[in-house]
Design an enzyme around this catalytic site. Sequence first.
Site, mmCIF file in Angstrom:
data_model
loop_
_atom_site.group_PDB
_atom_site.id
_atom_site.type_symbol
_atom_site.label_atom_id
_atom_site.label_comp_id
_atom_site.label_asym_id
_atom_site.label_seq_id
_atom_site.Cartn_x
_atom_site.Cartn_y
_atom_site.Cartn_z
ATOM 1 N N SER A 1 25.972 26.273 28.484
ATOM 2 C CA SER A 1 26.115 27.665 28.909
ATOM 3 C C SER A 1 25.116 28.039 30.000
ATOM 4 O O SER A 1 25.458 28.741 30.949
ATOM 5 C CB SER A 1 25.930 28.603 27.711
ATOM 6 N N GLU B 1 14.004 28.356 19.363
ATOM 7 C CA GLU B 1 13.464 28.879 20.617
ATOM 8 C C GLU B 1 11.943 29.002 20.593
ATOM 9 O O GLU B 1 11.274 28.816 21.612
ATOM 10 C CB GLU B 1 14.092 30.242 20.930
#
Lengths: 315, 305
Positions: A37, A58
């Site tokens: 993406s 993350e």
Amino acid sequence: MSAPSTGGASRDGYGSALLKLASDPRVVVLEADLGKSTKSCLFRAEHPERTVSMGIAEQNMMLVSAGMASSGKIPFASTFAIFTERAFEQVRNGIARPGLVVHICGSHGGIHTGTDGSSAQSIEDLGIYRTIPNMTVLHPCDDLSAEELTIQLLNHDNPSYTRTARNKVPRVYTEDNVSEIKIGKGNVIKEGNDVAIIACGVMVNEAKIAAQKLSEEGINACIVDMHTIKPLDGDLIQELARQCGCIVTVEDHSVIGGLGGGVAEYLSRNIPTPLEMVGVNDRFGESGDTSDLMSHLNIDYNAIVSASHAAIKRK
Amino acid sequence: MLVKYQPMYWTIGVIALQTINSQFQRQVFKWGAIISLSEGQLMEIARKCRIDIVEMVHKAGAGHPGGSLSAIDFIVGLYGTEFRFDAKNPNWEDRDRFIMSKGHASPAVYSMLHQLDIITKSDIDSFRTLGSTCQGHVDMKWTEGVDFSAGSLGMGLSFGLGCAIAARMDSSERNIWVMIGDGETQEGQIWEAAMATDFHKIGNLNVVIDRNRIQNDDFMDVQMEIGDIGAKFQSFGWKVIEIDGHNMQEITNAIGEASSDQTEPYAIVAHTIKGKGVSFMENNPSFHGKAPSDEELVIALEELS
């Protein structure tokens, strides 16, 4: 909005820039299961030995990037804009505070994205990263400028956050003129004296449509691509305020804290000038077709035309 | 001051060894390998560090003595044996890294750097004051010899993993050491890093867990006990060694084993006593983050002399 036949999304520019940067062996790429993406997948395909998969983690990715930066690497770490926010404190404490040069890319920023709904629509990223000392904050408007600005990051001395967008929009720049843009300098893409429209990201294209509508009424609008949200180009803002006497900011972001907030802070402290802001008005988004959402949230070119009228009236 | 033990060929070695094989290079840069510190000498260094710790926290009127005193024996054991660095050039790029993730135990790090003469007595005397080299929590921006800016728990193991991946990309044999607190394992990011270390088959990263069983508010038993930390790291693919974190022989044996094996990451669970060495601080949650009074300082220094 229907996709144009030419051009690309700013995320495509990020991906192609990584490939061009690969000749520098210090460049490494980190992903959090969204490489397809964010377009870091392009780098992975060519340079798997310098691509680090961090999984859906993350916070770990931000500090691994910091550790690599402290060891001589130049990390480019990407995920969705909204998920970089999950690691906000890691960016603040682990990257920016020690001044480690990590370049973060948050793709799919704003409401100009898919139909996933409000959980995926980051409308506060520019604002929160702008508050961190040492951070450079970028939001390019098309694929060409995204590529150019990302390439310029190679020699940038500060950590950065770049928001890219999912959807294709018509190109604002050409391959011939895009190298004229510089980090930290807003770019006037159309001269005008009646109102200065300062836009960023996909909204630059929307501002161009609005300026066309305004010109049909005899209003000559200046349009600026303010791709660098921080450091904000105060000199240009001051010049625009003097030249046009009123300003409209336009962003696919909350009206709180982002481009509009930054311009308002600058104007009120330096050269008080009538200002109207077009942006998401302190609410969350929702699922929907992009053009329907832009109209629903009052951030399409019609909103820019109305805001321009209001700003001119206040002169 | 330990600097007097540093051989003159230390600095010469930096230049000369660029042409010599890397195995020999490792040996020469190991401080302990050169001066062959005995366990007794290492414990003596740790005692001096403990004095620095209580004095600097007392002088600052703030700081974290408990977790510094529990951690210091391991830190001295590391710097005194296998840790590869150059006290004359703390920023040497190919040094081993020591990532102090439990950054509030900064007095332990500063006391070690002081013993190595990387920072001065006046530096540690200015601990926590405006403009000081010695910030409240260890900070690589402010202090030579500090490899990480800590202060927010849970981040250091990820940072160490980044250093380890970079070292592997550079074909360097540098080892990365991370110290975390046992309470710190409550942060989910620790386990993100543990998982990623195994997945990427990183062998040049080692973590030591300062297992003193006390966190900020109270005993871990009350706050959030994690149970068998070693078993948990083992289940994430790490090799685990359990030691008495105040027994210098066990400390240096574990460090030796982990340093020499770059095929697997090691988790060393160092069972320690918070406040070790000062009777009224030992196993006392109230000295997690409190300075001793004037009277308490006198008692502490008597016990450490």
